[in-house]
Structures are given as structure tokens and as C-alpha cells.
Motif scaffolding. Structure first.
Motif, short mmCIF file in Angstrom:
data_model
loop_
_atom_site.label_atom_id
_atom_site.label_comp_id
_atom_site.label_asym_id
_atom_site.label_seq_id
_atom_site.Cartn_x
_atom_site.Cartn_y
_atom_site.Cartn_z
N ASP A 1 0.85 -1.18 0.00
CA ASP A 1 0.00 0.00 0.00
C ASP A 1 0.89 1.23 0.00
O ASP A 1 1.74 1.39 0.89
N VAL A 2 0.69 2.12 -0.97
CA VAL A 2 1.51 3.32 -1.05
C VAL A 2 1.38 4.15 0.22
O VAL A 2 2.31 4.87 0.60
N ALA A 3 0.27 4.04 0.90
CA ALA A 3 0.09 4.78 2.14
C ALA A 3 1.11 4.39 3.20
O ALA A 3 1.37 5.15 4.14
N ARG B 1 1.71 1.68 -9.82
CA ARG B 1 2.10 0.26 -9.71
C ARG B 1 3.54 0.12 -9.23
O ARG B 1 3.85 -0.74 -8.39
N ALA B 2 4.42 0.97 -9.76
CA ALA B 2 5.82 0.91 -9.34
C ALA B 2 5.95 1.24 -7.85
O ALA B 2 6.73 0.62 -7.13
N ALA B 3 5.18 2.23 -7.38
CA ALA B 3 5.23 2.60 -5.97
C ALA B 3 4.67 1.49 -5.09
O ALA B 3 5.19 1.22 -3.99
N GLU B 4 3.61 0.84 -5.53
CA GLU B 4 3.05 -0.27 -4.76
C GLU B 4 4.05 -1.41 -4.62
O GLU B 4 4.20 -2.01 -3.55
N ARG B 5 4.73 -1.71 -5.70
CA ARG B 5 5.75 -2.77 -5.64
C ARG B 5 6.88 -2.37 -4.70
O ARG B 5 7.36 -3.19 -3.91
N LEU C 1 2.50 11.08 -5.90
CA LEU C 1 1.32 10.29 -6.22
C LEU C 1 0.18 10.57 -5.24
O LEU C 1 -0.99 10.60 -5.62
N ARG C 2 0.55 10.77 -3.97
CA ARG C 2 -0.48 11.00 -2.95
C ARG C 2 -1.13 12.37 -3.10
O ARG C 2 -2.32 12.53 -2.87
#
Length: 680
Positions: free
Chosen positions: A182-184, A568-572, A594-595
Motif C-alpha cells: 500500500d503506497v500509504a 504500480r511501481a510505488a506499490e511494488r 502520487l499522494r
């Protein structure tokens, strides 16, 4: 492969420095590995860079010595690598050195099996035993004895280390959905709090010595200050910036930042100058100037841009990689810092009556402040805030300095470092209202896109009409941000087209099939395995550069597919780093765009009364994730941008879009300031 030294055809100036060594150096290649297999001997890998002082020391002591070279040639296949030309090789084997329990640094000296697996290493080895270190010949003979008598142990150890590296920094085969995060979780507040605990409250930056600019850490503090309103982090960021501007780490005559300070008070620098440090320094100066309006920060921007133009810019428009720390002193001996330091008598002879006030301001004294000479700086009790600028005196001394033997310049052009510089020049051009940095940025981008794309493929390095190395993910990431920054300043759609090509090439060669990316390309055949690029060094990691570059291009172009690729890259990345957010400041900072990324457009013809005040209000509202666009009308923007579809009832007007939702237009600087959260 024939006998003898094979570096004469190298592109890298660092490798060319070693072309006349009696060592039978090879460049890193599959052929060098094959030679080690045929000879059934280890590889001796030496990694350094042109501006590295201790690299030069080891070269003079050992690599230029016939006796030492004979041992190297007899026992090993000797491979020399420029870490700037092959950062993937440097990253792999520096990670191995850390896994072996060593601190790391350059020169890096590693011993590898013929298939490239590391089993022993260190950094600088003196020719003869001293400094508590064994002599280099002793080390080599011990390695050879172990290779001859304990091969099974070496093979087992090398396999263990390689397996550890594969899991730690490689593309693991079993990642899959388990690595989706989760990017969060890439929490700015948590990272900033941890970094804030490490800050020197008196002198800025990290506590202790040596003191580095630590740009990725400082960006997290700046984001915490300007995004979350943390006053402590704002003070820490600005204290660090003032220290960098006034300390001996800054070149007070020629502009530009040296690499780091060897002490804890910013006095004595390690005198090399790196392009990447100064690119990030420029951006941070821009934020500091926007936040405070302090003339100090503006002067340092102008001086550092002048240094880039005068000393780092090449005839084709690209920027050189670095300036050496060493140069010849007045006796013709190579000395670190000789180009930059002064004796009091020299200052007096040049400045006359102004020498005394200048000396008080810049700490010039008969005994000097370093090895009998003076490093100019203003972080001392004698410096006063009301001191004059001494512009004429500094210009006089700069002109006199030009007659000294200059430090060597590594004039290779690196795609990623040029990308960082292009973006920085775009930003300061907007801040200063000066077209000169923008022209430099455009010329550098044109050089990279024309001279460094060969047979349709981006290359990592170029020099004298030749290129070296396939591009890395960091090259694409930095250039994506550069393309978006150039578009934001010029509104030229050609930069968006180039950015989209870079995004497609990044996915083609570096995509992992799961939404993430690897540092080296899918077809790079001379590295043990495909590497992740998650770890920051003096610059943000390749992963961070990719996430922010894609996010920024998505903002500029309005193309949802590009923004989704960044997500997607940030989630990975979030899945891989887990809770270790403070150790990955670059990824945390990149995910911020992104946020909370936004777009601000100010519409109106040049010269209209309200337009310039609105532009100044936008500059005063420091938001590191906002993309600012200055256009005559919405028709000048890409139609995919939501902001381009709104037609204000009158112009000039300002429009702010956040999270793909646009606010109502405002028509005055006061209303824009309120919209940006700054009050009236």
C-alpha cells in the motif's frame, strides 16, 4: 584476449587514466569473465572514479608499480571499473562488500570467482602494511593460496554471498503478489521523524563527521516542512542550507558545492565537485529562496548556475560528471585542494586595502585554518550578517585563480546526472525569471536525446562522440522528470513526446512484468542477475527516480496510463521495503507526488497586470508536488489535462487541480494565495 593493458579504447576518462599502468587491465565484460575461466583464476575487480582521492593514491602506490603489477597479472584477471559508468556493477559488489562486514567506499577492491561471484574484498589497500591494514601484495598472495588449497570453501562462500545478494538486491523469482504494498505505508511523517532525530541541531545535516549534503534525507525534511507544516523540520532544512551556503564546503569564488566536509563544522571539504550534488543543491536552494526570500539563496543559485556554465558545460550542451579533488600546487606536486586554498599574502597582494575586511569576513589569517592555508568560509565568529558581498574582490581572486593548474575534469556525460541537472535548471529558471538556465537545460536535453540514443536505444554514458553502457532505470527516471520539467516551463509538446518515448522504453527494457522495474536492462548479460535499484546513495535511488519521473510526466501530459504505471511501481516498492521507510527517503519522497500531486495553471498574456502577481504568489507557496504551468490560455495545454478543459470567465486567471478535481478559478494574487493555503 591478448596480454597487456586493454584500457586504451575506453570511453571513461577514469579508465583512460590507467591505460599506461603495467597492470593488464580489462574493462568489465563477458570476455574478461571468459578469460578468468580459461585461466582458472579469480578476477581482481578494482572500482573507482576520476574524482576519488584515495583511488589516485592506490593507483600511484600499486598500479603504477612494476612489481605489484606483476603479481596482479600472474595471479588474476585484473578488471578496472568506473563506478559512474557502471553503477550496476558498483551497486552489486558494494552490496557484497557490506555483506562481508566491511564499511565500503572507494577504491573498492573485490575478488571474484570466474563467473563473477564475490568471495573477499576491501577498499584501499596500501602497497606495504600500514594504517593497520595488510599490504596489497600480501592480500593477493593470501587470496591465491586460498584459491589453490581451499577452492571448495571459496566456492561455497561465494554461493552463499551470491544467494544473499539475490534475495537482498535482486529480482527475486517468487515476489509476485506478496510484494504488492500500500503506497500509504510510505509514510512521510514517520520517515521525517526518524531523520529529524539524526539532525545536528547546531550545524545542520546529520550529526558528526564527515558531513554530507544528504540530499534525499534533506528532501524528506523539506517535504515535512512545506507539506505537513513541521516547523522543527523547516528550521533544520534551512539551517542545513545556510551552512552549505556559508561553509568551506561551498566554493565562495567560483560557485558550486564540494562533495562533503571531512569535519563536523563544514570547514574542510573533500574538494571534488560532483554534478549530481550541485543539481540537487540547486533545487534545494530554490525551495529555500521561495520559502524565505533570503538574498543568500538567490546568490548561491546564480553562482552555481554560473559555475555549471563556465566549468561543467561541454561544447555539445551536455554536462561533465565531476571535477577532481587534486591539482598541482605551486611546486608542481599533486595536492588535494591546491586549486581552492589561499595564503594570506596572496590575498593581500590581490586585494590591497580590501584584504583586511575580506579576510575578517572569510577567515583569512597568517596561519590559515587548514594546513597553513585558508579555506574561504563564513561559518566563523568573525563573519557578520551585515558584511558586504565582496563581489569585486571575489571576482579578482577568481580571475587570479584561473592561472593555477586546474583540477582534472571527468568530461563524460551521464544520462541520469544530466537529467537531474536539467530539471534543476528548469526550476531555477522559473524562480529567477532567467532564460539562461532554461537554455542550458534545453541544450543538455537535446544532447542526451541526440548523441546518447544509438540505434534507437538510450545509453548511459557518452564522451567524444562515443557512448558506453546500456541505459539504466535511473537514466530513464531522471530524464522523465527532466522532460516533464522542460514542458512545464516551455509548453513545447515535443518534450511530452520524448517523455512518452522514455516511459515506453523504460517499460520495454526494465519492466519486471509485475509493475516494478529493475536497475539493469533485461538483456544485460554481464551481471550476475537483474538488480533492484531501491537504495538511495547521494542521489535518490533508481526506483525513486522512476516513480517520480512517471508521476511527473503523468501530471504534465494528463495520460492516466503513465500515472497508473507510477502507482504500480510505488506499490511494488512499498511491498519490498516494508516498514523501513526511513532508510528509503527517495522512494518516500517520490510517492508523495502520487499522494498529493497537483497542477496549477496561470492563464493570461504576458504583461497583463494580474498575471505576474499571481505568479509570485505561486512561487511563494512552496509545494514540491505541484506542477506549475504559465500559459496565455487553456488552448496551450495538452487536451488530456483536466485543467485544459476549463474556460475561466476572464483572464488572467489561476486554476488549481488536485486529485483530478479542479477548483473554481481565481483572479487575484490574494485569492490564489488563499487557495494555496497561505492565507492573505
Amino acid at each position: 584476449m591478448s596480454e597487456g593493458n586493454r584500457l586504451g579504447d575506453a570511453v571513461s576518462p577514469y579508465l583512460l587514466q590507467h591505460k599506461d599502468n603495467p597492470v593488464h587491465w580489462r574493462e568489465w565484460s563477458a570476455e574478461a569473465l571468459d578469460e578468468a575461466r580459461r585461466r582458472d583464476c579469480p578476477i581482481l575487480l578494482s572500482v573507482g572514479y576520476a574524482a576519488c582521492h584515495w583511488c589516485h593514491v592506490m593507483a600511484h602506490e600499486s598500479f603504477e608499480d612494476e612489481g605489484v603489477a606483476a603479481v596482479m597479472n600472474r595471479l588474476f584477471v585484473a578488471v578496472k571499473v568506473d563506478r559512474e559508468e557502471r553503477p550496476d556493477i558498483d551497486h552489486l559488489y558494494m552490496s557484497a562488500l557490506h555483506a562481508l562486514g566491511e564499511q565500503g567506499g572507494w577504491p573498492m577492491t573485490m575478488f571474484l570467482t570466474p563467473d563473477g561471484r564475490p568471495f573477499f574484498g576491501g577498499t584501499y589497500f596500501p602497497k606495504d602494511p600500514r594504517y593497520g591494514r595488510p599490504g596489497f601484495v600480501q592480500v593477493m598472495e593470501a587470496i591465491d593460496k586460498a584459491w589453490q588449497t581451499r577452492r571448495d570453501e571459496i566456492d561455497k562462500s561465494a554461493g552463499t554471498i551470491a544467494g544473499h545478494l539475490q534475495g537482498a538486491i535482486g529480482q527475486s523469482a517468487g515476489e509476485g503478489d506478496a510484494m504488492q504494498g500500500d503506497v500509504a505505508r510510505l509514510d512521510l511523517r514517520a520517515a521525517a521523524a526518524r531523520i529529524g532525530q539524526m539532525i545536528d541541531p547546531v550545524r545542520g545535516a546529520m550529526k558528526g563527521a564527515p558531513k554530507f549534503p544528504n540530499a534525499p534525507f534533506m528532501e524528506v525534511l523539506a517535504r515535512s516542512a512545506f507539506e505537513a507544516g513541521d516547523e522543527g523540520h523547516r528550521a533544520a532544512f534551512l539551517k542545513t542550507m545556510r551552512a552549505l551556503c556559508d561553509g568551506g564546503i561551498y566554493d565562495h569564488l567560483g560557485g558550486g558545492l564540494h562533495r562533503y566536509s571531512t569535519d563536523d563544522r563544514w570547514l574542510v571539504p573533500h574538494f571534488e565537485k560532483m554534478l549530481y550534488d550541485n543539481a540537487q543543491f540547486l533545487r534545494h536552494l530554490g525551495w529555500a529562496f521561495r520559502a524565505t526570500g533570503e538574498p543568500l539563496f538567490r546568490r548561491r543559485i546564480e553562482e552555481t548556475v554560473g559555475w555549471l556554465e563556465r566549468e561543467m558545460r561541454l561544447s555539445g550542451g551536455g554536462f561533465s560528471a565531476s571535477l577532481d579533488a587534486d591539482s598541482l600546487d605551486e611546486h608542481g606536486h599533486p595536492e588535494e585542494g591546491a586549486f581552492y586554498v589561499w595564503r594570506q599574502a596572496e590575498v593581500a597582494a590581490l586585494l590591497g586595502d580590501e584584504a583586511a575586511p575580506f579576510g575578517r569576513a572569510y577567515d583569512v589569517s597568517p596561519g590559515g585554518n587548514w594546513e597553513g592555508k585558508t579555506i574561504l568560509h563564513r561559518l566563523h565568529p568573525g563573519a557578520r550578517s551585515d558584511d558586504p558581498d565582496f563581489a569585486e574582490a571575489r571576482a579578482t581572486m577568481l580571475q587570479a585563480r584561473e592561472s593555477r593548474a586546474r583540477p582534472g575534469r571527468d568530461d563524460k556525460v551521464l544520462a541520469d546526472w544530466n537529467g537531474l541537472t536539467i530539471r534543476a535548471l528548469c526550476e531555477v529558471s522559473s524562480i529567477l525569471g532567467d532564460d539562461r538556465p532554461l537554455q542550458m537545460a534545453q541544450d543538455a536535453f537535446a544532447f542526451v536525446m541526440e548523441a546518447m540514443v544509438v540505434d534507437g536505444r538510450l545509453r548511459h554514458a557518452a564522451r567524444d562522440g562515443r557512448t558506453a553502457g546500456l541505459a539504466l532505470a535511473s537514466d530513464y527516471g531522471a530524464l522523465l522528470s527532466a522532460a516533464a520539467a522542460l514542458f512545464s516551463v516551455t509548453l513545447d509538446p515535443a518534450f511530452l513526446a520524448r517523455g512518452q518515448w522514455l516511459a515506453d522504453e523504460l517499460q520495454r527494457w526494465h519492466g519486471d512484468g509485475e509493475g516494478g522495474h529493475t536497475l539493469n536492462a533485461a538483456d544485460s548479460a554481464d551481471v550476475l542477475f537483474r538488480l533492484r535499484g531501491d537504495q538511495d546513495e547521494a542521489v535518490p535511488s533508481a526506483t525513486a527516480l522512476v516513480i517520480e519521473g512517471l508521476a511527473m510526466l503523468g501530471q504534465a501530459s494528463g495520460q492516466i496510463r503513465i500515472t497508473e504505471a507510477a502507482e504500480r511501481a510505488a506499490e511494488r516498492a512499498a511491498g519490498r521495503i516494508g516498514d523501513a521507510v526511513a532508510g528509503h527517503p527517495g522512494i518516500v519522497a517520490a510517492a508523495g507526488r502520487l499522494r498529493r500531486g497537483s497542477e496549477l495553471a496561470i492563464f493570461g498574456a504576458e504583461g497583463e497586470d494580474a498575471r505576474d502577481p499571481m505568479r509570485r504568489a505561486a512561487l511563494a507557496g512552496v509545494d514540491l508536488d505541484r506542477l506549475d504551468l504559465l500559459a496565455a490560455s487553456p488552448d496551450d495545454l495538452p487536451p488530456q489535462l483536466a485543467i485544459a478543459g476549463i474556460r475561466p470567465e476572464r483572464l488572467p486567471a489561476a486554476l488549481l487541480c488536485e486529485a483530478r478535481v479542479c477548483r473554481a478559478p481565481v483572479f487575484s494574487a490574494q485569492d490564489l494565495a488563499g487557495l494555496l493555503g497561505r492565507g492573505t
